[in-house]
Design an enzyme around this catalytic site. Structure first.
Site, PDB file in Angstrom:
ATOM      1  N   LYS A 114       0.715  -1.225  -0.020  1.00 39.09           N
ATOM      2  CA  LYS A 114      -0.044  -0.052  -0.096  1.00 39.09           C
ATOM      3  C   LYS A 114       0.893   1.316   0.124  1.00 39.09           C
ATOM      4  CE  LYS A 114      -4.537  -1.442   1.868  1.00 39.09           C
ATOM      5  NZ  LYS A 114      -5.233  -1.409   3.194  1.00 39.09           N
ATOM      6  N   LYS A 199      -5.286  -9.388  -7.317  1.00 37.58           N
ATOM      7  CA  LYS A 199      -6.458  -9.695  -6.668  1.00 37.58           C
ATOM      8  C   LYS A 199      -7.571  -8.739  -6.683  1.00 37.58           C
ATOM      9  CE  LYS A 199      -6.061  -7.802  -1.988  1.00 37.58           C
ATOM     10  NZ  LYS A 199      -6.073  -7.620  -0.648  1.00 37.58           N
ATOM     11  N   LYS A 202     -10.983  -3.156  -3.796  1.00 37.04           N
ATOM     12  CA  LYS A 202     -11.616  -1.874  -3.720  1.00 37.04           C
ATOM     13  C   LYS A 202     -10.907  -1.011  -4.331  1.00 37.04           C
ATOM     14  CE  LYS A 202     -13.845  -3.199   0.728  1.00 37.04           C
ATOM     15  NZ  LYS A 202     -13.575  -3.146   2.103  1.00 37.04           N
TER      16      LYS A 202
HETATM   17  P1  TYM Z   1     -11.013  -5.802   4.039  1.00 42.65           P
HETATM   18  O1  TYM Z   1     -11.953  -4.905   4.273  1.00 42.65           O
HETATM   19  O2  TYM Z   1      -9.969  -5.394   3.013  1.00 42.65           O
HETATM   20  O3  TYM Z   1     -11.628  -7.123   3.321  1.00 42.65           O
HETATM   21  C1  TYM Z   1     -12.690  -7.582   4.111  1.00 42.65           C
HETATM   22  C2  TYM Z   1     -12.649  -9.304   3.702  1.00 42.65           C
HETATM   23  O4  TYM Z   1     -12.850  -9.678   2.405  1.00 42.65           O
HETATM   24  C3  TYM Z   1     -11.548 -10.470   2.003  1.00 42.65           C
HETATM   25  N1  TYM Z   1     -11.315 -10.100   0.887  1.00 42.65           N
HETATM   26  C4  TYM Z   1     -11.148 -11.140  -0.437  1.00 42.65           C
HETATM   27  N2  TYM Z   1     -11.302 -12.718  -0.353  1.00 42.65           N
HETATM   28  C5  TYM Z   1     -10.918 -13.165  -1.357  1.00 42.65           C
HETATM   29  N3  TYM Z   1     -10.576 -12.584  -2.396  1.00 42.65           N
HETATM   30  C6  TYM Z   1     -10.350 -11.037  -2.622  1.00 42.65           C
HETATM   31  N4  TYM Z   1     -10.074 -10.586  -3.649  1.00 42.65           N
HETATM   32  C7  TYM Z   1     -10.565 -10.540  -1.334  1.00 42.65           C
HETATM   33  N5  TYM Z   1     -10.315  -9.170  -1.150  1.00 42.65           N
HETATM   34  C8  TYM Z   1     -10.791  -8.934   0.234  1.00 42.65           C
HETATM   35  C9  TYM Z   1     -10.553 -10.326   3.102  1.00 42.65           C
HETATM   36  O5  TYM Z   1      -9.626 -11.130   3.156  1.00 42.65           O
HETATM   37  C10 TYM Z   1     -11.527  -9.877   4.486  1.00 42.65           C
HETATM   38  O6  TYM Z   1     -11.649 -11.079   4.882  1.00 42.65           O
HETATM   39  N6  TYM Z   1      -8.092  -6.029   7.828  1.00 42.65           N
HETATM   40  C11 TYM Z   1      -9.290  -6.382   7.470  1.00 42.65           C
HETATM   41  C12 TYM Z   1     -10.436  -6.122   8.447  1.00 42.65           C
HETATM   42  C13 TYM Z   1     -10.201  -6.287   9.695  1.00 42.65           C
HETATM   43  C14 TYM Z   1     -10.484  -7.564  10.258  1.00 42.65           C
HETATM   44  C15 TYM Z   1     -10.381  -7.383  11.730  1.00 42.65           C
HETATM   45  C16 TYM Z   1     -10.628  -9.001   9.725  1.00 42.65           C
HETATM   46  C17 TYM Z   1     -10.223  -5.508  10.684  1.00 42.65           C
HETATM   47  N7  TYM Z   1     -10.136  -6.227  11.883  1.00 42.65           N
HETATM   48  C18 TYM Z   1     -10.532  -8.593  12.552  1.00 42.65           C
HETATM   49  C19 TYM Z   1     -10.870 -10.169  10.554  1.00 42.65           C
HETATM   50  C20 TYM Z   1     -10.683  -9.931  12.083  1.00 42.65           C
HETATM   51  C21 TYM Z   1      -9.561  -5.955   5.989  1.00 42.65           C
HETATM   52  O7  TYM Z   1      -8.954  -4.862   5.686  1.00 42.65           O
HETATM   53  O8  TYM Z   1     -10.671  -6.547   5.346  1.00 42.65           O
END
Ligand code: TYM
Length: 340
Positions: A114, A199, A202
């Site tokens: 990032k 991947k 967003k």
């Molecule tokens: P975030 O908001 O980026 O993504 C949310 C969830 O979607 C999954 N994901 C994907 N899975 C498959 N293919 C993809 N291309 C893809 N893009 C995103 C992510 O793996 C995630 O499960 N750090 C986390 C948010 C978070 C969190 C937590 C998660 C904050 N605290 C505690 C679990 C437990 C995040 O940025 O997710």
């Protein structure tokens, strides 16, 4: 009756939720909801690690909660909360940050990815300590499993290391959580339709590679028709190119079919047909979500009441964990409220 294991997971209310978020996380949450004691969080504090428009952030936070419910999260049996509504998350993050070596954070590949193209002055320290807040989210609830996509694996490893380190130094407080990734077969890492080497994300520059959960059906079909495959014309299940493998993986995640069933359905069929079949599955999966989403967002007061209830339930558990942590590390309790 034995207690069900606890699941905690969350998503950021930034950008539009996409097919990767659905298949990597939201769908597995829903399908396994009855097996666990669940906390599903809208992690608004994490979204602040990059600049946000205040009005848009508030709107997105509500929208994301509505999408959780529209996708099948039952707020009566799972706890649905907004991270910033439970201040214990921030407080534990500060404490854990004081137990986190800088080197652990410097190794995080998401941080490196990032920030690769940004000047140091423009990168917030929140982005650097992001995984510590994530560890706090998880550890507050004595979480057994964290259901996420493949891209979160390294963050979870850090959470486990941090919990182990704290327990070793201060005595056992935290449960060591296990990642739950790709358990349902397929969907743990959905790739961009335009560039199958990266991947689906967003923050993708182009919209053509990303299927948003609220995209209308004709737009979804058009995006799949343009999806990158290779110079061949029909599916070779023995050695599919990355673009074709991604389409097959999406199909598998949505239908839950076995690898054998996938092979007999797709071996030798034309790419055009493959794309249409996958688009059909995606449109059918998203249609009911979009319909329920529209109903839910028409009632923001009802939605806010659900979130208030979730925060209240979460606070009960989170404050008990934090109280124990505070006592272990020697923070004097506010007068009259503790044993020290
Ligand atoms: P975030 O908001 O980026 O993504 C949310 C969830 O979607 C999954 N994901 C994907 N899975 C498959 N293919 C993809 N291309 C893809 N893009 C995103 C992510 O793996 C995630 O499960 N750090 C986390 C948010 C978070 C969190 C937590 C998660 C904050 N605290 C505690 C679990 C437990 C995040 O940025 O997710």
């Amino acid at each position: 009756m034995t207690e069900r294991p606890t699941v905690f997971s969350g998503m950021q209310p930034s950008g539009d939720l996409h097919l990767g978020n659905l298949l990597g996380a939201l769908r597995p949450w829903v399908l396994e909801q009855h097996l666990f004691h669940n906390y599903f969080c809208v992690v608004d504090l994490h979204a602040l690690t990059v600049p946000q428009d205040p009005l848009a952030l508030a709107a997105k936070t509500r929208e994301l909660a509505a999408l959780y419910i529209a996708s099948g999260i039952d707020p009566d049996s799972s706890t649905l909360l907004v991270q910033s509504h439970v201040s214990e998350h921030s407080e534990l993050a500060w404490i854990l940050g004081c137990f986190t070596p800088m080197g652990w954070l410097e190794r995080m590949t998401q941080y490196k990815d990032k920030t690769r193209h940004s000047a140091q002055e423009r990168i917030s320290s929140g982005l650097f300590t992001y995984p510590v807040l994530m560890a706090a989210d998880i550890l507050l609830y004595r979480t057994n499993f964290v259901t996420v996509g493949e891209d979160q694996r390294q963050h979870l490893e850090l959470t486990r290391n941090l919990a182990t380190r704290f327990n070793h130094l201060m005595g056992d407080v935290f449960v060591i959580p296990e990642p739950r990734i790709g358990q349902l077969g397929g969907g743990a890492r959905v790739m961009s339709l335009e560039d199958p080497a990266s991947k689906m994300s967003k923050s993708d520059d182009s919209d053509w590679g990303v299927i948003a959960l609220l995209d209308p059906p004709d737009r979804i079909r058009a995006k799949f028709r343009r999806a990158k495959t290779d110079s061949g014309s029909s599916v070779d299940m023995e050695a599919p190119s990355p673009g074709v493998a991604n389409l097959l993986d999406i199909y598998r995640a949505l239908t839950g079919c076995s690898q054998d069933a996938l092979t007999s359905e797709f071996q030798g069929i034309g790419y055009g047909q493959l794309k249409d079949k996958v688009a059909d599955q995606v449109i059918a999966a998203l249609e009911p979500i979009q319909r329920r989403y529209r109903d839910l967002t028409a009632d923001p007061v009802g939605l806010d009441a659900i979130l208030a209830r979730g925060a209240e339930a979460a606070r009960g558990v989170a404050s008990a964990t934090l109280r124990e942590v505070r006592s272990r590390i020697g923070l004097l309790p506010p007068s009259g409220s503790g044993p020290l």
